[in-house]
Design an enzyme around this catalytic site. Structure first.
Site, PDB file in Angstrom:
ATOM      1  N   GLU A 248      40.611  38.259  81.952  1.00  0.00           N
ATOM      2  CA  GLU A 248      39.656  38.369  80.844  1.00  0.00           C
ATOM      3  C   GLU A 248      38.452  37.504  81.160  1.00  0.00           C
ATOM      4  OE1 GLU A 248      41.754  38.788  76.723  1.00  0.00           O
ATOM      5  OE2 GLU A 248      42.835  37.301  77.902  1.00  0.00           O
ATOM      6  N   HIS A 272      53.499  40.575  78.141  1.00  0.00           N
ATOM      7  CA  HIS A 272      52.799  41.745  78.680  1.00  0.00           C
ATOM      8  C   HIS A 272      53.099  41.976  80.165  1.00  0.00           C
ATOM      9  CE1 HIS A 272      50.774  41.366  74.927  1.00  0.00           C
ATOM     10  NE2 HIS A 272      49.794  40.588  75.311  1.00  0.00           N
TER      11      HIS A 272
HETATM   12  C1  BG6 Z   1      46.998  39.001  73.466  1.00  0.00           C
HETATM   13  C2  BG6 Z   1      46.783  37.585  73.921  1.00  0.00           C
HETATM   14  O1  BG6 Z   1      48.351  39.305  73.437  1.00  0.00           O
HETATM   15  O2  BG6 Z   1      46.338  39.890  74.344  1.00  0.00           O
HETATM   16  C3  BG6 Z   1      45.315  37.270  74.029  1.00  0.00           C
HETATM   17  O3  BG6 Z   1      47.371  36.697  72.986  1.00  0.00           O
HETATM   18  C4  BG6 Z   1      44.602  38.308  74.856  1.00  0.00           C
HETATM   19  O4  BG6 Z   1      45.130  35.970  74.577  1.00  0.00           O
HETATM   20  C5  BG6 Z   1      44.947  39.717  74.380  1.00  0.00           C
HETATM   21  O5  BG6 Z   1      43.222  38.077  74.750  1.00  0.00           O
HETATM   22  C6  BG6 Z   1      44.337  40.755  75.295  1.00  0.00           C
HETATM   23  O6  BG6 Z   1      44.622  42.037  74.824  1.00  0.00           O
HETATM   24  P1  BG6 Z   1      43.871  43.293  75.423  1.00  0.00           P
HETATM   25  O7  BG6 Z   1      44.505  44.462  74.755  1.00  0.00           O
HETATM   26  O8  BG6 Z   1      42.415  43.120  75.089  1.00  0.00           O
HETATM   27  O9  BG6 Z   1      44.092  43.259  76.898  1.00  0.00           O
END
Ligand code: BG6
Length: 522
Positions: A248, A272
């Site tokens: 990110e 995840h």
């Molecule tokens: C969340 C985390 O589960 O997923 C966050 O707690 C993260 O830290 C987010 O930013 C990212 O989700 P996505 O769907 O934007 O990849």
């Protein structure tokens, strides 16, 4: 305690007609605890509207917000409307909103306030009578995990967790939805599961890992098991290693309350990324029935462990201040709310082995971080080199390693990387990409993960929700790395600072270089 085996065996993944004949849940009410939080505003309320807009909610549906503010139903309804206007995926349609708004209610109270649960029970009984929600209730706990045990026990004491005869020969249902983190290590994860399961049987517990609701993650199953061409090379004979990246570019401003002391490994790897690993590594399930899918994931988790020594096969970092592109950003230690002595990692990488016949000797590298070069999630299978190269060209380190990359987000799709002759007189080989892109191949836009997952909760469809055994096994895999880092912290070292806008700390690069490999530049 009941187990995943009690769960109904209806899975839309199994039924190809699902796309054309979406199932609509029966009458029900969804209660959101923590309705004033970010998740509720940005994801949950918009997803509920999007479901209504797609005609996927039952006519007898109600949304109840529960929070400490002293709001009237009408005020809460306006809050939902603002969230929808700002964050919904589908266009605003007045008639859809009007119908949804008729079933919106608010109950104010703190989590420990017995009277508030009495008010909630009364409100739900009213909705059952007025809107015909049928006594079926889902409780979405979008609240700090420390409050899970309290809210679960209050739901139990107030009778809201119980089911009743529905007057039609069946039973009403009462389900609980919980958001990660499910504990902060194995012991606390087990304790949390015990509390939740003392109130709700496992078949009524829906743990959200929103990655499992993403289209591209589900497509991994289609890619592997609906095709013949990938499976023969999906193993240690052909695959050199696997890289799973969730990067990110954002920092952690405003999230100190949740993130400080939690860190990247607990926030993303434990859930995840290990789920992505399981779907990548597992054997073909005998069907897509929830039990069959879970059985395969559980087999993979039980065969997976960190590669030793941990000092060489883990890495962690913390973003420093600096320039991210043209933007000047502060380091974690200067973000609002973080302790200036915080040792919380914002980047973590681990190397795992999956001790099965299919994967023996193939490392799985997992990494995640904030303030990296760009937002990207991908799973890359990097293949072994061709055993013999009758070409004059001296191939560089990266050239000649074929890769199959599943682009989870953004730019959802798949890339196959392979060598091709450079046009000209010489037999020169260079790597090229062949792309499949969702956006180009399909006209339909993918639903948001939360739309899919909320719909599945209301349908009682459990396949995309990790069961407690998976959660505990994931902690068992990760715990030694967490302990290793805690020992390093106690010895005075901490996560290695890394520059914003790059690809993490030097130790993460070293981790792969030691084995003659490189992280892909996504
Ligand atoms: C969340 C985390 O589960 O997923 C966050 O707690 C993260 O830290 C987010 O930013 C990212 O989700 P996505 O769907 O934007 O990849």
């Amino acid at each position: 305690m009941s187990t995943a085996t009690d769960r109904p065996m209806t899975n839309p993944l199994r039924d190809p007609r699902d796309q054309r004949l979406p199932r609509i849940p029966g009458p029900c009410a969804l209660v959101i605890f923590g309705v004033t939080g970010d998740l509720a505003r940005k994801k949950l309320m918009p997803a509920i509207y999007d479901l209504a807009n797609r005609g996927l909610l039952p006519p007898a549906f109600a949304l109840v917000g529960f929070a400490r503010r002293d709001w009237a139903d009408q005020h809460f309804s306006e809050v939902v409307r603002d969230a929808v206007a700002e964050h919904a995926r589908t266009p605003f349609r007045q008639e859809v909103w009007d119908r949804l708004a008729e079933g919106i209610r608010f109950v104010h109270g703190s989590f420990d306030d017995d009277d508030a649960y009495v008010r909630l029970a009364e409100k739900l009984a009213e909705l059952d009578a007025e809107r015909g929600t049928g006594g079926n209730h889902a409780f979405y706990l979008s609240i700090p995990p420390a409050a899970f045990p309290l809210v679960c026990s209050k739901l139990s004491e107030s009778g809201l967790a119980a089911t009743h005869p529905d007057g039609d020969g069946g039973e009403t249902w009462s389900r609980v939805v919980i958001e990660k983190p499910f504990g902060h290590d194995l012991a606390s994860g087990q304790a949390l599961n015990a509390v939740v399961n003392s109130v709700f049987p496992e078949s009524s517990v829906f743990r959200i890992d929103h990655y499992l609701g993403k289209e591209t993650v589900q497509n991994l199953l289609a890619l592997r098991f609906a095709n013949q061409m990938f499976e023969p090379i999906w193993n240690a004979n052909y695959v050199d290693h696997v890289q799973i990246t969730m990067a990110e570019d954002i920092g952690l401003g405003g999230r100190a309350g949740y993130y400080d002391g939690i860190g990247a490994a607990r926030d993303v790897i434990q859930n995840h990324l290990l789920q992505l690993l399981a779907l990548t590594a597992m054997e073909e399930p005998v069907s897509f029935a929830p039990r069959a899918l879970q059985a395969e994931k559980i087999k993979i988790f039980s065969a997976t462990s960190l590669i030793e020594p941990l000092s060489e096969n883990t890495a962690r970092g913390q973003y420093a201040g600096g320039w991210q592109g043209s933007q000047q950003v502060v380091g974690l230690l200067d973000e609002d709310g973080f302790s200036p002595a915080s040792k919380t990692e914002t980047f973590a990488a681990i190397a795992l082995e999956v001790n099965t016949r299919r994967w023996a000797g193939v490392p799985f590298y997992l990494r995640t971080g904030k303030r990296l070069g760009r937002r990207v999630t991908e799973i890359a299978l990097v293949f072994k080199r061709a055993p013999h190269g009758p070409f004059d060209t001296a191939m560089g380190a990266d050239i000649g390693k074929n890769a199959l990359v599943i682009r989870v987000q953004p730019d959802e799709g798949m890339t196959v990387r392979f060598g091709s002759k450079v046009p000209g007189h010489l037999m020169e080989v260079r790597d090229v990409n062949m792309d499949f892109s969702y956006g180009a191949a399909f006209a339909e836009e993918s639903p948001e993960a939360y739309e899919r997952l909320i719909l599945d909760v209301l349908l009682g469809e459990p396949s995309l929700f990790p069961v407690n055994e998976e959660v505990e096994m994931s902690w068992r895999i990760l715990d030694p790395a967490l302990d290793h880092w805690a020992r390093a912290d106690a010895g005075g070292s901490g996560p290695e600072p890394y520059a914003p806008g790059g690809w993490g700390p030097e130790s993460a690069h070293q981790m792969l270089r030691r084995t003659g490999r490189e992280w892909r530049r996504p």
